[in-house]
Write a protein that holds these residues in place. Sequence first.
Motif, PDB file in Angstrom:
ATOM      1  N   UNK A 195       0.575  -1.153  -0.164  1.00  0.00           N
ATOM      2  CA  UNK A 195      -0.215  -0.313  -0.232  1.00  0.00           C
ATOM      3  C   UNK A 195       0.825   1.932  -0.120  1.00  0.00           C
ATOM      4  N   UNK A 196       1.936   1.329  -0.568  1.00  0.00           N
ATOM      5  CA  UNK A 196       2.673   2.323  -0.902  1.00  0.00           C
ATOM      6  C   UNK A 196       2.767   2.470  -2.555  1.00  0.00           C
ATOM      7  N   UNK A 197       3.809   3.437  -2.919  1.00  0.00           N
ATOM      8  CA  UNK A 197       4.397   4.356  -4.164  1.00  0.00           C
ATOM      9  C   UNK A 197       5.481   3.459  -3.998  1.00  0.00           C
ATOM     10  N   UNK A 198       6.125   2.872  -5.320  1.00  0.00           N
ATOM     11  CA  UNK A 198       7.510   3.649  -5.068  1.00  0.00           C
ATOM     12  C   UNK A 198       8.300   3.878  -6.038  1.00  0.00           C
ATOM     13  N   UNK A 199       9.139   4.829  -6.526  1.00  0.00           N
ATOM     14  CA  UNK A 199       9.419   5.447  -7.912  1.00  0.00           C
ATOM     15  C   UNK A 199      10.848   5.458  -7.514  1.00  0.00           C
ATOM     16  N   UNK A 258      -1.261   7.919   1.867  1.00  0.00           N
ATOM     17  CA  UNK A 258      -2.615   8.335   2.325  1.00  0.00           C
ATOM     18  C   UNK A 258      -2.270   9.942   1.818  1.00  0.00           C
ATOM     19  N   UNK A 259      -0.824   9.964   1.573  1.00  0.00           N
ATOM     20  CA  UNK A 259      -0.529  11.184   0.935  1.00  0.00           C
ATOM     21  C   UNK A 259      -0.881  11.686  -0.309  1.00  0.00           C
ATOM     22  N   UNK A 260      -1.934  12.382  -1.203  1.00  0.00           N
ATOM     23  CA  UNK A 260      -2.697  12.523  -2.078  1.00  0.00           C
ATOM     24  C   UNK A 260      -1.190  12.593  -2.907  1.00  0.00           C
ATOM     25  N   UNK A 261      -1.404  12.717  -4.270  1.00  0.00           N
ATOM     26  CA  UNK A 261      -1.069  12.731  -5.616  1.00  0.00           C
ATOM     27  C   UNK A 261       0.524  11.938  -5.167  1.00  0.00           C
ATOM     28  N   UNK A 262       0.340  10.857  -4.494  1.00  0.00           N
ATOM     29  CA  UNK A 262       1.597   9.859  -4.200  1.00  0.00           C
ATOM     30  C   UNK A 262       2.071   9.760  -5.530  1.00  0.00           C
ATOM     31  N   UNK A 263       1.138   9.230  -6.954  1.00  0.00           N
ATOM     32  CA  UNK A 263       1.887   8.787  -7.912  1.00  0.00           C
ATOM     33  C   UNK A 263       3.311   9.519  -8.223  1.00  0.00           C
ATOM     34  N   UNK A 294       6.486   6.531  -1.526  1.00  0.00           N
ATOM     35  CA  UNK A 294       4.983   7.655  -0.476  1.00  0.00           C
ATOM     36  C   UNK A 294       3.841   7.163  -0.257  1.00  0.00           C
ATOM     37  N   UNK A 295       3.542   6.881   0.948  1.00  0.00           N
ATOM     38  CA  UNK A 295       2.494   6.289   2.007  1.00  0.00           C
ATOM     39  C   UNK A 295       1.662   6.859   0.862  1.00  0.00           C
TER      40      UNK A 295
END
Length: 354
Positions: free
Chosen positions: A243-247, A289-294, A286-287
């Motif tokens: 449940x996280x974004x990763x880049x 619940x952070x808006x616009x995480x991607x 990026x967690x």
Amino acid sequence: FRSGNRCAKFFVAVFIPILAAVCSGCSLHSEQSYDKNGVAMDTAVYLKATGEESKEAVEEGFARIRELDKLASSRRSDSDISRIRAAAGKDYVQVDPAIYEMVEFAKNYSEKSQGAWDITTGVLTDLWGIGTDKQHIPTEAEVAAAESLVNYKDILLRSEDHGIMLAKAGMSLDLGGIAKGFAVDEVRRIYEKHHIKDGLINLGASSMFAFGKNQKGGDWRIGIKHPRSDAKDVYLGVVSVSDENISTSGDYERFFVQDGVRYHHIFDPKTGYPARSGVMSDSVLVAADVEHGGMLSDMLTTILFVLGPEKGMAFLNGLDGVEGEITSTDGTVYVSDGFRSHLSDVNGDFHYSE
């Protein structure tokens, strides 16, 4: 989206080992699963979902990615980005709300990063041609002329009709460092609409979101490419994600070497040259619940690369819900406390900063 076919093929090659790291050891899941590979936005795309509406989620996700590709591609004369470029210095262009949202978000972070991030580097991308058959080192005069057209403050926004104008003729936008992240956010919303709890959204390994757990019930394990190895099964390390974004970004994605110098596609907006900050790779989490995480994770990897290890980590530590690592050209890995707890199997070629 400025690379040609040659670059697209390279991204597919980068994607395969990451996917292998993600899916190795997968077993059959009791719930319905659906996955699909494809190429869009000049990169390899892999979508996987588990749930009763998994096929609908994946197919709708692919359709949305292709819509965004048409809007943001600089190689399509009818795209919003091409229309903005054609009208630069003349008039506002009414664009799709998605494009307006990307550009507005990007300009905001240009201010926050004091210009380390700037999507008006499109003219530099075109000039250098890195990743295409026209890549070359331009003259100092050519770089100076292009650099005079790089300034995020010259992006003019008109919110009432989603109008965008570039103040000077010859200016050009490059959304390559944010549009894939926006697409991840869009597909994530589609997954949520279809009640997907477990799954993976992967755009070229540079922009990803991991839903829930993998088919073995554990966190998704994402391999970070070794920046100086072309082997498919050699990684800098492995990141556990749920449940996280990763880049991830690196100077190995699009580059050429001339006279022993590596010229890569990540430009310093303040110099007009590929960034020389002492970084060869970085990754950001990026967690959920952070808006616009991607978008944020995608963009931050470029910002950190340009800022360098010390300034980059200071910038990162000022953000809530964000963790990351920066790998310097001497093999030192600078890492936030939260990211370090996710990172394992670090290759012996690298060492943590003291």
